[in-house]
Scaffold this motif. Structure first.
Motif, PDB file in Angstrom:
ATOM      1  N   SER A 231       0.832  -1.205   0.000  1.00  0.00           N
ATOM      2  CA  SER A 231       0.000   0.000   0.000  1.00  0.00           C
ATOM      3  C   SER A 231       0.868   1.257   0.000  1.00  0.00           C
ATOM      4  CB  SER A 231      -0.927   0.021   1.219  1.00  0.00           C
ATOM      5  OG  SER A 231      -0.181  -0.063   2.423  1.00  0.00           O
ATOM      6  N   GLU A 279      -8.580  -8.939   9.860  1.00  0.00           N
ATOM      7  CA  GLU A 279      -8.970  -8.542   8.521  1.00  0.00           C
ATOM      8  C   GLU A 279     -10.363  -7.921   8.552  1.00  0.00           C
ATOM      9  OE1 GLU A 279      -8.633 -11.615   5.599  1.00  0.00           O
ATOM     10  OE2 GLU A 279      -7.167 -12.664   6.818  1.00  0.00           O
ATOM     11  N   GLU A 282     -12.626  -4.049   3.978  1.00  0.00           N
ATOM     12  CA  GLU A 282     -11.915  -2.889   3.460  1.00  0.00           C
ATOM     13  C   GLU A 282     -10.410  -3.082   3.512  1.00  0.00           C
ATOM     14  OE1 GLU A 282     -14.218   1.146   3.956  1.00  0.00           O
ATOM     15  OE2 GLU A 282     -13.990   0.160   5.885  1.00  0.00           O
ATOM     16  N   GLU A 283      -9.923  -3.943   4.414  1.00  0.00           N
ATOM     17  CA  GLU A 283      -8.490  -4.132   4.548  1.00  0.00           C
ATOM     18  C   GLU A 283      -7.933  -5.096   3.514  1.00  0.00           C
ATOM     19  OE1 GLU A 283      -8.346  -5.358   8.575  1.00  0.00           O
ATOM     20  OE2 GLU A 283      -8.113  -3.346   9.348  1.00  0.00           O
ATOM     21  N   ASN A 284      -8.817  -5.711   2.693  1.00  0.00           N
ATOM     22  CA  ASN A 284      -8.357  -6.660   1.705  1.00  0.00           C
ATOM     23  C   ASN A 284      -8.431  -6.099   0.294  1.00  0.00           C
ATOM     24  OD1 ASN A 284      -7.555  -8.857   3.289  1.00  0.00           O
ATOM     25  ND2 ASN A 284      -9.687  -9.361   3.696  1.00  0.00           N
ATOM     26  N   PRO A 287      -3.575  -3.829  -3.287  1.00  0.00           N
ATOM     27  CA  PRO A 287      -2.722  -2.635  -3.283  1.00  0.00           C
ATOM     28  C   PRO A 287      -2.370  -2.172  -4.690  1.00  0.00           C
ATOM     29  CG  PRO A 287      -1.918  -4.282  -1.737  1.00  0.00           C
ATOM     30  CD  PRO A 287      -2.983  -4.940  -2.562  1.00  0.00           C
ATOM     31  N   GLN A 290      -4.404   0.624  -6.073  1.00  0.00           N
ATOM     32  CA  GLN A 290      -4.339   1.935  -5.463  1.00  0.00           C
ATOM     33  C   GLN A 290      -3.549   2.901  -6.350  1.00  0.00           C
ATOM     34  OE1 GLN A 290      -6.135   2.403  -2.546  1.00  0.00           O
ATOM     35  NE2 GLN A 290      -6.749   0.370  -3.211  1.00  0.00           N
ATOM     36  N   LEU A 329      -5.896   3.551   5.740  1.00  0.00           N
ATOM     37  CA  LEU A 329      -5.738   3.103   4.355  1.00  0.00           C
ATOM     38  C   LEU A 329      -4.304   2.757   3.980  1.00  0.00           C
ATOM     39  CD1 LEU A 329      -8.061   5.751   2.652  1.00  0.00           C
ATOM     40  CD2 LEU A 329      -8.608   3.377   3.227  1.00  0.00           C
ATOM     41  N   HIS A 333      -1.277  -3.977   6.847  1.00  0.00           N
ATOM     42  CA  HIS A 333      -2.545  -4.701   6.958  1.00  0.00           C
ATOM     43  C   HIS A 333      -3.336  -4.659   5.665  1.00  0.00           C
ATOM     44  CE1 HIS A 333      -3.530  -0.512   7.685  1.00  0.00           C
ATOM     45  NE2 HIS A 333      -4.807  -0.774   7.457  1.00  0.00           N
ATOM     46  N   ARG A 334      -2.887  -3.855   4.677  1.00  0.00           N
ATOM     47  CA  ARG A 334      -3.583  -3.749   3.406  1.00  0.00           C
ATOM     48  C   ARG A 334      -2.747  -4.313   2.240  1.00  0.00           C
ATOM     49  NH1 ARG A 334      -8.052  -0.651   3.417  1.00  0.00           N
ATOM     50  NH2 ARG A 334      -7.869  -0.163   1.191  1.00  0.00           N
ATOM     51  N   ASP A 335      -1.665  -5.022   2.567  1.00  0.00           N
ATOM     52  CA  ASP A 335      -0.764  -5.523   1.541  1.00  0.00           C
ATOM     53  C   ASP A 335      -1.157  -6.926   1.092  1.00  0.00           C
ATOM     54  OD1 ASP A 335       0.466  -3.132   1.981  1.00  0.00           O
ATOM     55  OD2 ASP A 335       2.264  -3.968   2.940  1.00  0.00           O
ATOM     56  N   ASP A 336      -0.498  -7.393   0.037  1.00  0.00           N
ATOM     57  CA  ASP A 336      -0.796  -8.707  -0.512  1.00  0.00           C
ATOM     58  C   ASP A 336       0.480  -9.294  -1.099  1.00  0.00           C
ATOM     59  OD1 ASP A 336      -2.154 -10.969  -1.290  1.00  0.00           O
ATOM     60  OD2 ASP A 336      -3.440  -9.994  -2.770  1.00  0.00           O
TER      61      ASP A 336
END
Length: 446
Positions: A231, A279, A282-284, A287, A290, A329, A333-336
């Motif tokens: 993110s 999770e 919204e946190e999933n 990225p 974005q 945002l 916690h919003r990464d993959d």
């Protein structure tokens, strides 16, 4: 590394069970639903303080019981340790090491290392980003147990910051909110950068082993690839970042005032440091979807201090949108983790066999990373294969058996012995269920 004796008390379907485990292969045989996976889960929990099946401890305690115990005699080279973990749903778990006084459960992290593969691991390919984030985080904590505290710190700060943002969204923005956000920003950035830095190190260590394991399992010439999706937008010049270089002029100086977060009503208690960052839908978010261009190679070259500065900068830039949406945002916690064969995403494009091979490769690579981290004789992690062989074709079954044979101790679960390659049929135990209570006995072939 191995376990010579495992004792379960009121764990899942076991009122009381004691297993003698040997070096090399140990096979747990029994029909579906009798409790084989519960044993694999207990060994994994002793190592990571988390279950691969559920996110809360409640289901781990047998019905009508208030707490559960997992005890094991462990061996690492010439060193021996007796571990005990007391599982108390809704309260803090406790542990004992070598029959000593009770200590925090997290004190056992790092003593026993395990790698567990189960059918649930197909979610590494098909599931939400949180499953893939947990792969990196769990491996990092096993290698460096102190990261468990960092993980918990990040989770706590994230909850508090989200509570404040929700309060701002509903009640309006004030100067007090701004100063409080500044405090949480710095705490979130520090813990988040530490966690992100650890993940990137794990990714770098995993990459070559995943590619090798996939080719060994599948016989394919295609290359298994991993890429981190963050993110954060990586800077063109990572060395230019420092806390002093950021433009934080919009942040008013201040300190956290007593009761400033009372409206949020959040003060997390009883959280285990092994627990994954929670999770939400919204946190999933992907990225990659974005704004901005992700230069992952530049991100991986950043130091922890540079990542902290970058995260602070991004939090500042996202301030308005976060206030409008009431959620954080920016952050790990919003990464993959992107998984692909050559340039083709595995999710949605891979065959059933390719999906199984890739998921297995991720776990086998984690095993190799642990071996690289501690190559001392007798230090290899315990390898656990839960109900795997029945899902593989003959070629993949044979190749997995060859790769698994190098483990000092291997735990395999299967419905029947025909599902297990003959080379792995070592110490065989029969698991049965009598009046909904699981029991383990020595298996007599034939």
């Amino acid at each position: 590394m191995r376990i010579s004796q495992l004792t379960l008390t009121d764990f899942r379907s076991y009122a009381q069970a004691e297993l003698q485990l040997h070096p090399g292969p140990n096979v747990l045989l029994g029909f579906n639903g009798v409790g084989k996976t519960n044993i694999a889960e207990a060994i994994g929990y002793l190592s990571t303080l988390s279950s691969h099946r559920v996110s809360q401890d409640g289901p781990l305690v047998r019905h009508t019981a208030k707490q559960a115990f997992i005890r094991a005699e462990t061996h690492r080279g010439t060193r021996q340790a007796r571990l005990e973990v007391e599982i108390n749903p809704g309260r803090s778990n406790r542990a004992r090491i070598n029959r000593g006084n009770p200590v925090r459960a997290t004190d056992v992290l790092g003593i026993l290392r395990t790698v567990l593969f189960a059918p649930e691991d197909l979610e590494l390919i098909k599931g939400s980003p949180g499953v893939r984030r947990r792969l990196l985080d769990d491996l990092a904590v096993q290698l460096r147990p102190a990261l468990g505290r960092v993980r918990l710190d990040y989770e706590k700060v994230l909850k508090q910051r989200n509570a404040l943002l929700k309060s701002i969204r509903h009640q309006g923005f004030t100067a007090t909110h701004e100063s409080t956000l500044e405090v949480w920003d710095h705490q979130l950035a520090e813990a988040g950068a530490h966690l992100l830095h650890a993940r990137l190190k794990m990714l770098s260590a995993l990459r070559p082993h995943v590619a090798t394991a996939y080719q060994q399992l599948s016989g394919s010439v295609r290359t298994a690839r991993l890429q981190y999706l963050s993110s954060l937008d990586a800077p063109e010049d990572p060395g230019s970042l420092s806390a002093d270089s950021l433009d934080l002029s919009s942040l008013e100086p201040g300190s956290l005032e007593p009761g400033a977060l009372a409206a949020g009503g959040l003060a997390p208690e009883g959280l285990d440091s092994g627990a994954p960052v929670p999770e939400s839908q919204e946190e999933n978010v992907d990225p990659a979807a974005q704004p901005g261009s992700l230069d992952v190679s530049a991100l991986e070259s950043c130091s922890r201090e540079e990542l902290t500065a970058l995260m602070l900068q991004r939090l500042n830039q996202a301030r308005r949108e976060e206030r409008e949406r009431g959620i954080t945002l920016v952050g790990p916690h919003r990464d993959d983790l992107s998984l692909s064969l050559d340039e083709v995403p595995v999710k949605g494009f891979a065959s059933h066999g390719e999906t199984w091979s890739f998921a297995l490769s991720l776990r086998l690579a984690a095993y190799r990373v642990m071996v690289d981290d501690d190559p001392e004789e007798g230090a290899r992690p315990v390898l656990i294969l839960d109900d795997v062989f029945a899902e593989l074709d003959a070629r993949r079954r044979r190749r997995l058996a060859e790769l698994a044979a190098e483990a000092e101790q291997l735990i395999v679960t299967a419905a029947v012995d025909d599902d297990v390659p003959e080379s792995l049929l070592g110490n065989a135990l029969r698991v049965e269920s009598v009046d909904q209570i699981s029991q383990v006995t020595l298996h007599e072939p034939g």
